[in-house]
Design a protein around this motif. Structure first.
Motif, PDB file in Angstrom:
ATOM      1  N   ILE A   1      32.643  44.780  34.156  1.00 51.80           N
ATOM      2  CA  ILE A   1      32.485  44.105  32.867  1.00 51.80           C
ATOM      3  C   ILE A   1      31.872  42.728  33.080  1.00 51.80           C
ATOM      4  O   ILE A   1      30.960  42.322  32.349  1.00 51.80           O
ATOM      5  N   ARG A   2      32.332  42.039  34.100  1.00 56.79           N
ATOM      6  CA  ARG A   2      31.783  40.710  34.409  1.00 56.79           C
ATOM      7  C   ARG A   2      30.290  40.799  34.733  1.00 56.79           C
ATOM      8  O   ARG A   2      29.498  39.984  34.260  1.00 56.79           O
ATOM      9  N   ARG A   3      29.906  41.784  35.527  1.00 58.22           N
ATOM     10  CA  ARG A   3      28.482  41.964  35.844  1.00 58.22           C
ATOM     11  C   ARG A   3      27.675  42.282  34.596  1.00 58.22           C
ATOM     12  O   ARG A   3      26.557  41.791  34.427  1.00 58.22           O
ATOM     13  N   ALA A   4      28.234  43.087  33.703  1.00 60.88           N
ATOM     14  CA  ALA A   4      27.531  43.427  32.458  1.00 60.88           C
ATOM     15  C   ALA A   4      27.336  42.189  31.589  1.00 60.88           C
ATOM     16  O   ALA A   4      26.266  41.995  31.001  1.00 60.88           O
ATOM     17  N   ILE A   5      28.343  41.343  31.523  1.00 65.01           N
ATOM     18  CA  ILE A   5      28.228  40.098  30.749  1.00 65.01           C
ATOM     19  C   ILE A   5      27.151  39.216  31.369  1.00 65.01           C
ATOM     20  O   ILE A   5      26.323  38.657  30.655  1.00 65.01           O
ATOM     21  N   ARG A   6      27.161  39.117  32.679  1.00 66.98           N
ATOM     22  CA  ARG A   6      26.163  38.294  33.370  1.00 66.98           C
ATOM     23  C   ARG A   6      24.752  38.797  33.064  1.00 66.98           C
ATOM     24  O   ARG A   6      23.851  38.000  32.817  1.00 66.98           O
ATOM     25  N   SER A   7      24.568  40.100  33.049  1.00 71.38           N
ATOM     26  CA  SER A   7      23.230  40.635  32.768  1.00 71.38           C
ATOM     27  C   SER A   7      22.845  40.419  31.304  1.00 71.38           C
ATOM     28  O   SER A   7      21.672  40.222  31.003  1.00 71.38           O
ATOM     29  N   MET A   8      23.815  40.416  30.402  1.00 72.62           N
ATOM     30  CA  MET A   8      23.537  40.152  28.985  1.00 72.62           C
ATOM     31  C   MET A   8      23.091  38.704  28.783  1.00 72.62           C
ATOM     32  O   MET A   8      22.225  38.425  27.960  1.00 72.62           O
ATOM     33  N   ARG A   9      23.682  37.807  29.548  1.00 71.27           N
ATOM     34  CA  ARG A   9      23.383  36.377  29.419  1.00 71.27           C
ATOM     35  C   ARG A   9      22.007  36.055  29.981  1.00 71.27           C
ATOM     36  O   ARG A   9      21.399  35.081  29.559  1.00 71.27           O
ATOM     37  N   GLY A  10      21.541  36.833  30.923  1.00 72.51           N
ATOM     38  CA  GLY A  10      20.218  36.606  31.481  1.00 72.51           C
ATOM     39  C   GLY A  10      20.241  35.699  32.684  1.00 72.51           C
ATOM     40  O   GLY A  10      21.287  35.192  33.093  1.00 72.51           O
ATOM     41  N   PRO A  11      19.068  35.478  33.288  1.00 73.37           N
ATOM     42  CA  PRO A  11      18.970  34.672  34.500  1.00 73.37           C
ATOM     43  C   PRO A  11      19.183  33.174  34.223  1.00 73.37           C
ATOM     44  O   PRO A  11      19.022  32.703  33.104  1.00 73.37           O
ATOM     45  N   ASN A  12      19.546  32.485  35.300  1.00 69.64           N
ATOM     46  CA  ASN A  12      19.681  31.021  35.277  1.00 69.64           C
ATOM     47  C   ASN A  12      20.762  30.508  34.347  1.00 69.64           C
ATOM     48  O   ASN A  12      20.678  29.407  33.831  1.00 69.64           O
ATOM     49  N   GLN A  13      21.775  31.314  34.101  1.00 74.09           N
ATOM     50  CA  GLN A  13      22.899  30.871  33.281  1.00 74.09           C
ATOM     51  C   GLN A  13      24.168  31.118  34.077  1.00 74.09           C
ATOM     52  O   GLN A  13      24.519  32.242  34.338  1.00 74.09           O
ATOM     53  N   SER A  14      24.857  30.081  34.444  1.00 73.74           N
ATOM     54  CA  SER A  14      26.054  30.207  35.281  1.00 73.74           C
ATOM     55  C   SER A  14      27.292  30.343  34.460  1.00 73.74           C
ATOM     56  O   SER A  14      27.424  29.950  33.375  1.00 73.74           O
TER      57      SER A  14
END
Length: 60
Positions: free
Chosen positions: A47-60
């Motif tokens: 789920i965390r990886r999916a959220i990270r991919s939804m947010r896009g690159p360069n967003q921590s």
């Protein structure tokens, strides 16, 4: 948890927590690890990886 469920949880968490959703998923993952529940921890990691991919690159 299958990929569809993971995406649904990720969207719901992101909708509820916004930019803090990834941190919330990490917290849940850590709680599951402490509770010796590796399967649930893996679900939260996905789920965390999916959220990270939804947010896009360069967003921590």
């Amino acid at each position: 948890m299958n990929a569809m469920q993971t995406a649904e949880y990720a969207r719901a968490l992101y909708s509820a927590h916004g930019d803090k959703a990834e941190a919330e998923a990490a917290r849940k993952m850590h709680e599951c690890e402490l509770a010796k529940s590796p399967e649930k921890a893996r679900d939260w990691q996905a789920i965390r990886r999916a959220i990270r991919s939804m947010r896009g690159p360069n967003q921590s």
